[in-house]
Design a protein around this motif. Structure first.
Motif, PDB file in Angstrom:
ATOM      1  N   LEU A 146     -31.214 -79.709 111.227  1.00 42.18           N
ATOM      2  CA  LEU A 146     -31.871 -78.433 110.924  1.00 42.18           C
ATOM      3  C   LEU A 146     -33.388 -78.599 110.900  1.00 42.18           C
ATOM      4  O   LEU A 146     -34.123 -77.719 111.386  1.00 42.18           O
ATOM      5  CB  LEU A 146     -31.381 -77.889 109.585  1.00 42.18           C
ATOM      6  N   GLN A 147     -33.851 -79.705 110.341  1.00 41.67           N
ATOM      7  CA  GLN A 147     -35.295 -79.966 110.339  1.00 41.67           C
ATOM      8  C   GLN A 147     -35.830 -80.053 111.772  1.00 41.67           C
ATOM      9  O   GLN A 147     -36.893 -79.511 112.095  1.00 41.67           O
ATOM     10  CB  GLN A 147     -35.600 -81.266 109.600  1.00 41.67           C
ATOM     11  N   GLU A 148     -35.085 -80.735 112.632  1.00 36.59           N
ATOM     12  CA  GLU A 148     -35.507 -80.878 114.027  1.00 36.59           C
ATOM     13  C   GLU A 148     -35.472 -79.538 114.763  1.00 36.59           C
ATOM     14  O   GLU A 148     -36.287 -79.292 115.654  1.00 36.59           O
ATOM     15  CB  GLU A 148     -34.634 -81.914 114.736  1.00 36.59           C
ATOM     16  N   LEU A 149     -34.530 -78.689 114.413  1.00 38.35           N
ATOM     17  CA  LEU A 149     -34.512 -77.348 115.005  1.00 38.35           C
ATOM     18  C   LEU A 149     -35.798 -76.594 114.682  1.00 38.35           C
ATOM     19  O   LEU A 149     -36.365 -75.916 115.543  1.00 38.35           O
ATOM     20  CB  LEU A 149     -33.311 -76.550 114.482  1.00 38.35           C
ATOM     21  N   ARG A 150     -36.227 -76.720 113.424  1.00 38.71           N
ATOM     22  CA  ARG A 150     -37.460 -76.026 113.018  1.00 38.71           C
ATOM     23  C   ARG A 150     -38.685 -76.592 113.740  1.00 38.71           C
ATOM     24  O   ARG A 150     -39.690 -75.892 113.919  1.00 38.71           O
ATOM     25  CB  ARG A 150     -37.643 -76.126 111.499  1.00 38.71           C
ATOM     26  N   GLN A 151     -38.577 -77.855 114.167  1.00 36.54           N
ATOM     27  CA  GLN A 151     -39.663 -78.485 114.928  1.00 36.54           C
ATOM     28  C   GLN A 151     -39.517 -78.270 116.438  1.00 36.54           C
ATOM     29  O   GLN A 151     -40.274 -78.838 117.226  1.00 36.54           O
ATOM     30  CB  GLN A 151     -39.694 -79.989 114.628  1.00 36.54           C
ATOM     31  N   GLU A 202     -12.158 -53.868 116.549  1.00 36.70           N
ATOM     32  CA  GLU A 202     -13.308 -52.976 116.770  1.00 36.70           C
ATOM     33  C   GLU A 202     -14.606 -53.701 116.434  1.00 36.70           C
ATOM     34  O   GLU A 202     -15.625 -53.503 117.091  1.00 36.70           O
ATOM     35  CB  GLU A 202     -13.233 -51.755 115.852  1.00 36.70           C
ATOM     36  N   THR A 203     -14.553 -54.492 115.363  1.00 38.63           N
ATOM     37  CA  THR A 203     -15.749 -55.134 114.827  1.00 38.63           C
ATOM     38  C   THR A 203     -15.473 -56.616 114.611  1.00 38.63           C
ATOM     39  O   THR A 203     -14.426 -56.981 114.074  1.00 38.63           O
ATOM     40  CB  THR A 203     -16.155 -54.497 113.479  1.00 38.63           C
ATOM     41  N   VAL A 204     -16.413 -57.453 115.025  1.00 35.16           N
ATOM     42  CA  VAL A 204     -16.313 -58.901 114.832  1.00 35.16           C
ATOM     43  C   VAL A 204     -17.473 -59.327 113.932  1.00 35.16           C
ATOM     44  O   VAL A 204     -18.638 -59.148 114.291  1.00 35.16           O
ATOM     45  CB  VAL A 204     -16.381 -59.662 116.168  1.00 35.16           C
ATOM     46  N   VAL A 205     -17.138 -59.874 112.768  1.00 33.13           N
ATOM     47  CA  VAL A 205     -18.146 -60.323 111.812  1.00 33.13           C
ATOM     48  C   VAL A 205     -18.223 -61.848 111.875  1.00 33.13           C
ATOM     49  O   VAL A 205     -17.203 -62.527 111.751  1.00 33.13           O
ATOM     50  CB  VAL A 205     -17.797 -59.881 110.367  1.00 33.13           C
ATOM     51  N   LEU A 206     -19.420 -62.357 112.075  1.00 33.91           N
ATOM     52  CA  LEU A 206     -19.618 -63.801 112.198  1.00 33.91           C
ATOM     53  C   LEU A 206     -20.473 -64.303 111.038  1.00 33.91           C
ATOM     54  O   LEU A 206     -21.580 -63.804 110.803  1.00 33.91           O
ATOM     55  CB  LEU A 206     -20.304 -64.129 113.529  1.00 33.91           C
ATOM     56  N   GLY A 207     -19.945 -65.288 110.307  1.00 35.16           N
ATOM     57  CA  GLY A 207     -20.662 -65.831 109.162  1.00 35.16           C
ATOM     58  C   GLY A 207     -20.655 -67.346 109.174  1.00 35.16           C
ATOM     59  O   GLY A 207     -20.117 -67.981 110.075  1.00 35.16           O
ATOM     60  N   GLY A 208     -21.260 -67.926 108.148  1.00 33.70           N
ATOM     61  CA  GLY A 208     -21.278 -69.377 108.005  1.00 33.70           C
ATOM     62  C   GLY A 208     -22.624 -69.987 108.333  1.00 33.70           C
ATOM     63  O   GLY A 208     -23.509 -69.354 108.922  1.00 33.70           O
ATOM     64  N   ALA A 209     -22.762 -71.258 107.968  1.00 34.08           N
ATOM     65  CA  ALA A 209     -24.037 -71.953 108.093  1.00 34.08           C
ATOM     66  C   ALA A 209     -24.553 -72.000 109.526  1.00 34.08           C
ATOM     67  O   ALA A 209     -25.756 -71.856 109.768  1.00 34.08           O
ATOM     68  CB  ALA A 209     -23.894 -73.371 107.547  1.00 34.08           C
ATOM     69  N   LEU A 210     -23.664 -72.184 110.504  1.00 37.83           N
ATOM     70  CA  LEU A 210     -24.127 -72.311 111.882  1.00 37.83           C
ATOM     71  C   LEU A 210     -24.739 -71.012 112.406  1.00 37.83           C
ATOM     72  O   LEU A 210     -25.654 -71.036 113.226  1.00 37.83           O
ATOM     73  CB  LEU A 210     -22.979 -72.749 112.795  1.00 37.83           C
ATOM     74  N   MET A 211     -24.236 -69.869 111.920  1.00 38.78           N
ATOM     75  CA  MET A 211     -24.766 -68.585 112.378  1.00 38.78           C
ATOM     76  C   MET A 211     -26.228 -68.405 111.990  1.00 38.78           C
ATOM     77  O   MET A 211     -26.978 -67.699 112.664  1.00 38.78           O
ATOM     78  CB  MET A 211     -23.944 -67.433 111.795  1.00 38.78           C
ATOM     79  N   ASN A 212     -26.615 -69.022 110.875  1.00 40.95           N
ATOM     80  CA  ASN A 212     -27.984 -68.860 110.386  1.00 40.95           C
ATOM     81  C   ASN A 212     -28.841 -70.094 110.638  1.00 40.95           C
ATOM     82  O   ASN A 212     -29.971 -70.178 110.165  1.00 40.95           O
ATOM     83  CB  ASN A 212     -27.956 -68.556 108.887  1.00 40.95           C
ATOM     84  N   SER A 213     -28.302 -71.044 111.409  1.00 40.19           N
ATOM     85  CA  SER A 213     -28.997 -72.312 111.605  1.00 40.19           C
ATOM     86  C   SER A 213     -30.102 -72.225 112.648  1.00 40.19           C
ATOM     87  O   SER A 213     -31.091 -72.951 112.576  1.00 40.19           O
ATOM     88  CB  SER A 213     -27.985 -73.380 112.036  1.00 40.19           C
ATOM     89  N   TYR A 214     -29.926 -71.327 113.597  1.00 39.59           N
ATOM     90  CA  TYR A 214     -30.743 -71.372 114.809  1.00 39.59           C
ATOM     91  C   TYR A 214     -30.823 -69.963 115.372  1.00 39.59           C
ATOM     92  O   TYR A 214     -29.813 -69.260 115.477  1.00 39.59           O
ATOM     93  CB  TYR A 214     -30.076 -72.336 115.788  1.00 39.59           C
ATOM     94  N   ASP A 215     -32.007 -69.547 115.764  1.00 40.92           N
ATOM     95  CA  ASP A 215     -32.218 -68.160 116.199  1.00 40.92           C
ATOM     96  C   ASP A 215     -31.246 -67.735 117.296  1.00 40.92           C
ATOM     97  O   ASP A 215     -30.744 -66.619 117.289  1.00 40.92           O
ATOM     98  CB  ASP A 215     -33.659 -67.982 116.706  1.00 40.92           C
TER      99      ASP A 215
END
Length: 401
Positions: free
Chosen positions: A305-310, A340-353
């Motif tokens: 995650l740190q490397e992603l931010r870099q 009709e609707t697909v909800v995606l959650g979890g750490a990976l969803m918010n890890s990288y733009d």
């Protein structure tokens, strides 16, 4: 576990009316008559009974359509209160809600090595006492505790069976409902976390009334839930992590000795990303090691995650590949279930733009009936609060009315 017999089987007329008022926020008698097939006199009697029982309040008057202004009814926010508890691998949370499902308190903590089942229950009970004290609410007004936990579970017995990847030992065959009930005196009910999250998200989206929904959580593991006609679909076994065993490459790797070869979890999970990064660092040598500045065996998700931010291009490529594999898994499920609707959650969803956009882009390209059929993709309204909210909502739906 304690189960209300009054709500077994079909919902009572009062329950139907109460739920409809709760979903709308306010409703007039005329609006309720449009929704439910009953006589005006029966509706009047039920509304009067519910007001006298303090289930609902006559909160004012609506606009006139030529005659008398109609009385508006709303749920009584002080009729009952609910706790929602999330038990997960990295962190857990406790939410406190009034009868309108408004969150009154949220607290979150890390699930480290010290968080054994006994310690978690003690921590939860202490927080419950503090919350009730802060809000000056009598414990007798608490209807119950909903628990959303990592599976596999035995929901009927209220037992967490054998979840993977907990930092603390002891999370095997844990009678979590009995433990909570003994410590707090509140009725407890158990559901897997993915189902609870989906219930919470559907409640948050109730204005658009989605009835057929898919929830997929991508983090330490892969978890999923499905809803049809507004009802959670349960199988004969409570295995929320089964999506992780979907085979997407017949000659592919496997994440653990009891997993399938080529399963989705071997390409899309925190552990999978760590293993792949370690493998590439060993093979590539300088290209990776000069960037990461640690030996391959010490590469962990937090470092990635740190490397992603870099903007480390090597790590970005890893995450985009994982997102692409998730997109294939999503397409497989969508082609079977047609939500009709697909909800995606979890750490990976918010890890990288680009993780979310890449995953749903691949999924869209592989939806068979596109463009006639195209589901809505979203990260949800509640996100990290979805499990605790849905767990509390589970108890709310079974509240005696």
């Amino acid at each position: 576990m304690l189960v209300s017999q009054r709500n077994a089987g079909l919902p009572s007329p009062k329950r139907l009316i109460y739920t409809h008022i709760a979903e709308l926020g306010q409703a007039s008698k005329a609006e309720l008559l449009e929704r439910f097939a009953m006589t005006s006199s029966t509706m009047t009697r039920l509304l009067e009974e519910m007001v006298s029982e303090q289930l609902i309040l006559a909160s004012g008057f609506g606009p006139s359509s030529g005659g008398r202004r109609p009385i508006l009814y709303e749920t009584n926010p002080e009729h009952g209160y609910f706790f929602g508890l999330e038990i997960s691998r990295f962190s857990s949370s406790l939410g406190f809600f009034d009868v309108r499902m408004n969150p009154m308190s949220f607290t979150r903590w890390r699930m480290d090595e010290a968080m054994t089942p006994e310690r978690v229950v003690e921590h939860v009970a202490a927080n419950m006492r503090a919350i009730l004290n802060d809000h000056k609410i009598d414990s007798a007004k608490v209807v119950g505790v909903g628990i959303g936990a990592v599976g596999p579970l035995d929901r009927e017995r209220g037992v967490i069976v054998k979840p993977k990847y907990f930092s603390s030992p002891g999370w095997v065959d844990v009678p979590i409902c009995r433990m909570i009930e003994e410590q707090t005196g509140f009725r407890a009910e158990l559901e897997n976390g993915a189902n609870a999250a989906l219930m919470g998200e559907q409640w948050a989206m109730r204005g658009s009334n989605p009835l057929h929904m898919l929830y997929v959580h991508a983090g330490v593991g892969l978890r999923s839930a499905m809803m049809s006609y507004g009802q959670i679909i349960h199988g004969s076994l409570d295995m929320e992590g089964a999506i992780g065993q979907m085979i997407i490459q017949t000659d592919g790797p496997r994440l653990s000795e009891d997993g399938n070869f080529g399963a989705l979890e071997a390409f899309v999970s925190v552990q999978a990303l760590e293993r792949l990064a370690q493998s590439r660092a060993k093979i590539s040598g300088g290209q990776w090691n000069d960037k990461l500045r640690v030996p391959p065996d010490r590469i962990r998700y937090e470092l990635l995650l740190q490397e992603l931010r870099q903007r480390n291009a090597h790590v970005e490529e890893l995450f985009e590949q994982a997102a692409s594999h998730l997109g294939i898994g999503l397409a497989n499920m969508i082609n079977m279930l047609h939500p009709e609707t697909v909800v995606l959650g979890g750490a990976l969803m918010n890890s990288y733009d680009r993780f979310f956009e890449t995953a749903i882009g691949i999924a869209r390209k592989n939806v068979y009936y596109y463009p006639e059929y195209e589901p809505i993709f979203t990260k949800g309204e509640l996100q990290e609060d979805a499990v605790a909210t849905g767990a509390a909502l589970m108890v709310w739906k079974k509240m005696p009315v």
